[in-house]
Design an enzyme around this catalytic site. Structure first.
Site, mmCIF file in Angstrom:
data_model
loop_
_atom_site.group_PDB
_atom_site.id
_atom_site.type_symbol
_atom_site.label_atom_id
_atom_site.label_comp_id
_atom_site.label_asym_id
_atom_site.label_seq_id
_atom_site.Cartn_x
_atom_site.Cartn_y
_atom_site.Cartn_z
ATOM 1 N N LYS A 48 54.198 96.698 -29.958
ATOM 2 C CA LYS A 48 55.131 95.933 -29.118
ATOM 3 C C LYS A 48 56.514 96.560 -29.040
ATOM 4 C CE LYS A 48 51.678 93.263 -28.598
ATOM 5 N NZ LYS A 48 50.824 93.517 -27.431
ATOM 6 N N GLY A 77 52.227 85.503 -31.011
ATOM 7 C CA GLY A 77 53.006 84.639 -31.904
ATOM 8 C C GLY A 77 52.857 84.901 -33.388
ATOM 9 N N LYS A 132 47.062 79.243 -24.048
ATOM 10 C CA LYS A 132 47.350 78.687 -22.726
ATOM 11 C C LYS A 132 46.345 77.594 -22.409
ATOM 12 C CE LYS A 132 49.012 83.201 -21.270
ATOM 13 N NZ LYS A 132 48.588 84.495 -20.683
ATOM 14 N N ARG A 166 44.175 94.507 -19.430
ATOM 15 C CA ARG A 166 42.816 93.972 -19.238
ATOM 16 C C ARG A 166 42.844 92.968 -18.081
ATOM 17 N NH1 ARG A 166 45.179 90.720 -23.386
ATOM 18 N NH2 ARG A 166 45.410 88.610 -22.584
HETATM 19 C C1 MV4 Z 1 60.258 85.194 -27.581
HETATM 20 C C2 MV4 Z 1 60.660 83.862 -27.404
HETATM 21 C C3 MV4 Z 1 62.019 83.637 -27.301
HETATM 22 N N1 MV4 Z 1 62.906 84.659 -27.380
HETATM 23 N N2 MV4 Z 1 61.186 86.183 -27.659
HETATM 24 C C4 MV4 Z 1 55.597 84.230 -28.217
HETATM 25 C C5 MV4 Z 1 54.421 85.157 -28.249
HETATM 26 C C6 MV4 Z 1 54.933 86.514 -28.060
HETATM 27 N N3 MV4 Z 1 54.213 87.178 -27.014
HETATM 28 C C7 MV4 Z 1 56.390 86.370 -27.726
HETATM 29 N N4 MV4 Z 1 56.716 84.987 -27.819
HETATM 30 C C8 MV4 Z 1 58.008 84.562 -27.658
HETATM 31 N N5 MV4 Z 1 58.959 85.523 -27.703
HETATM 32 C C9 MV4 Z 1 62.466 85.894 -27.571
HETATM 33 N N6 MV4 Z 1 63.368 86.891 -27.677
HETATM 34 C C10 MV4 Z 1 59.701 82.869 -27.327
HETATM 35 C C11 MV4 Z 1 58.359 83.210 -27.471
HETATM 36 C C12 MV4 Z 1 57.452 82.104 -27.395
HETATM 37 C C13 MV4 Z 1 56.578 81.939 -26.318
HETATM 38 C C14 MV4 Z 1 56.506 82.874 -25.276
HETATM 39 C C15 MV4 Z 1 55.619 82.697 -24.226
HETATM 40 C C16 MV4 Z 1 54.803 81.580 -24.198
HETATM 41 C C17 MV4 Z 1 54.859 80.669 -25.196
HETATM 42 C C18 MV4 Z 1 55.721 80.828 -26.273
HETATM 43 C C19 MV4 Z 1 55.774 79.879 -27.289
HETATM 44 C C20 MV4 Z 1 56.616 80.043 -28.332
HETATM 45 C C21 MV4 Z 1 57.447 81.160 -28.405
#
Ligand code: MV4
Length: 448
Positions: free
Chosen positions: A116, A165, A237, A292
């Site tokens: 990442k 997450g 989701k 994908r």
């Molecule tokens: C974040 C964020 C807030 N700020 N990054 C969650 C999974 C991973 N792919 C990245 N994620 C997040 N990154 C910053 N700088 C909040 C999340 C996040 C989230 C993102 C997309 C969909 C659902 C989520 C649920 C909790 C936290």
């Protein structure tokens, strides 16, 4: 064009791929574990090969058995679907080494996007907006402290091998940083065997909006607009829709351009998704790239009348794409129907389906491998169906979904259908006023 495709997957996505392959005149090979002998993908494929016992690592993740199945059936390509081996660089490489076309990303692309921090640095260099934070990995706790001071709290620590997450910690003030640092690194080391961490400014109530892209073998990349995936629980989701109720045409063009730039930065070929976080001011930032086809791809197919699997197979075979971007002309919503008990913390509810009455009618699509008498094995993902509605407007798509959910009967197991029924009546969902925090405040206990 390919003569025969082996589908290295199961469930609804295996069936989805078989359907399009047959429409294209391509023969199909199903692979299955002993738990999936009665599955529909086995029945509808031209040939089927058993690849092992129920446990995923011994069957759907068993690379030697899958390659052997492709060789004995003379398949010239492998479609990995989503999950399982779809983002496994080693598998992509082994397919290439055996002269079998992997319908997905190259090993290099999978590796680069799977790390990442590396993915983020690649995007930053390409001019794609990223969230302020550390440059690459953090050296130590002192480095973490220094950067947090600079970008200001709250900050988020992320495992570079993470995603979805895991290995993530939100930190609100300096005195909590060291504890978070230690526990996130431990979690990442245990889960991924890699404790590399990076830091970002924490975006408080973001929306998760992703852009679908497709690239061909000649360097052309176009986008197919967005999907809003903010309705999720513990990084799973539950509902997706397109267009996003938060989108403007200006933002769509900007995010679309950024997504195309992101894909071009890695010479991307095939279907891919660029995930963005969008803040309340409509600033958007690169989060991850998925190399994908995704679970939620059907909503894009419905609003722009485009078979993503067909186009994915075509570009893998060397057919060039048209040079234009695609914009939604309808509204589509997908509800994921999982075999889960919403009253028991969404605990998996495998077992035998006694009654299965599928909804139908105009604008209703159901992608499923389930049927009356089918036994859901306890070994795999609990998603058993995707209910998709499409209509001219968001209001009509919701009305259709409410109606379709009312008709949908699954007995014998617990499902997420009652949750979706309640969501379709929720005032904030109906007004399109939701972020990734939405389900944290949702009352699951009052669902009948
Ligand atoms: C974040 C964020 C807030 N700020 N990054 C969650 C999974 C991973 N792919 C990245 N994620 C997040 N990154 C910053 N700088 C909040 C999340 C996040 C989230 C993102 C997309 C969909 C659902 C989520 C649920 C909790 C936290």
């Amino acid at each position: 064009m390919f003569k025969k495709i082996l589908i290295a997957n199961r469930g609804e996505i295996a069936l989805r791929i078989i359907r399009t392959a047959h429409e294209m005149g391509i023969k199909t090979v199903a692979v299955y574990s002993t738990a999936d002998k009665e599955s529909l993908h086995v029945r509808f494929a031209d040939e089927a090969v058993c690849i092992g016992p129920p446990t995923s690592r011994d069957s759907y993740l068993n690379i030697p058995n899958i390659i052997s199945a492709a060789e004995i059936t003379n398949a010239d390509a492998i479609h990995p679907g989503y999950g399982f081996l779809s983002e496994n660089a080693k598998f992509s490489k082994i397919c290439a080494d055996h002269g079998i076309k992997f319908i997905g990303a190259t090993p290099e692309q999978i590796e680069k996007m799977g790390d990442k921090s590396m993915a983020k640095e690649t995007m930053k260099l390409a001019g794609v907006p990223t969230i302020p934070g550390s440059e690459g990995l953090l050296d130590n706790i002192a480095d973490a402290k220094k950067i947090a001071k600079k970008i200001k709290y709250p900050v988020i620590l992320k495992a570079t091998a993470g995603g979805g997450g895991r290995g993530m910690r939100i930190v609100w003030k300096e005195e909590d940083l060291e504890t978070a640092w230690d526990s996130a690194r431990q979690e990442a080391a245990a889960a991924f065997g890699n404790d590399g961490m990076y830091m970002e400014k924490y975006i408080e109530e973001p929306r998760h909006i992703e852009i679908q892209i497709i690239g061909d073998q000649y360097g052309k990349v176009v986008h197919l607009s967005e999907r809003d995936c903010s309705i999720q629980r513990r990084h799973q989701k539950l509902v997706e829709e397109t267009p996003s109720p938060f989108m403007t045409q200006e933002l769509r063009d900007e995010m679309g351009d950024a997504a195309v730039k992101a894909a071009k930065a890695v010479n991307y070929e095939g279907c891919g998704t660029i995930e963005f976080l969008v803040d309340k001011h409509r600033n958007f930032y690169f989060m991850e790239m998925n190399t994908r086809i995704q679970v939620e791809h059907p909503i894009t197919e419905e609003v722009i009348d485009y078979d993503l699997i067909r186009e994915q197979i075509k570009v893998a075979a060397g057919v060039p794409i048209s040079g234009k971007n695609y914009y939604p002309e309808m509204h589509a919503i997908e509800c994921r129907i999982n075999a889960e008990d919403i009253k028991n913390n969404f605990r998996p509810s495998p077992g035998t389906i006694t009654t299965f009455h599928a909804p139908g009618g105009h604008g209703v699509r159901l992608d499923t491998h389930a049927y009356a008498g089918y036994t859901i094995p306890p070994n795999y993902d609990s998603m058993i169906a995707k209910l998709i509605t499409v209509a001219q407007t968001r209001e009509e798509a919701i009305a259709k979904m409410r109606r379709a959910l009312h008709e949908f009967v699954i007995d014998g197991i617990k499902t997420t259908i009652p949750f979706h029924r309640k969501l379709m009546d929720d005032p904030d969902f109906n007004s399109g006023n939701y972020t990734t925090k939405f389900l944290e405040g949702f009352d699951f206990s009052s669902i009948e």
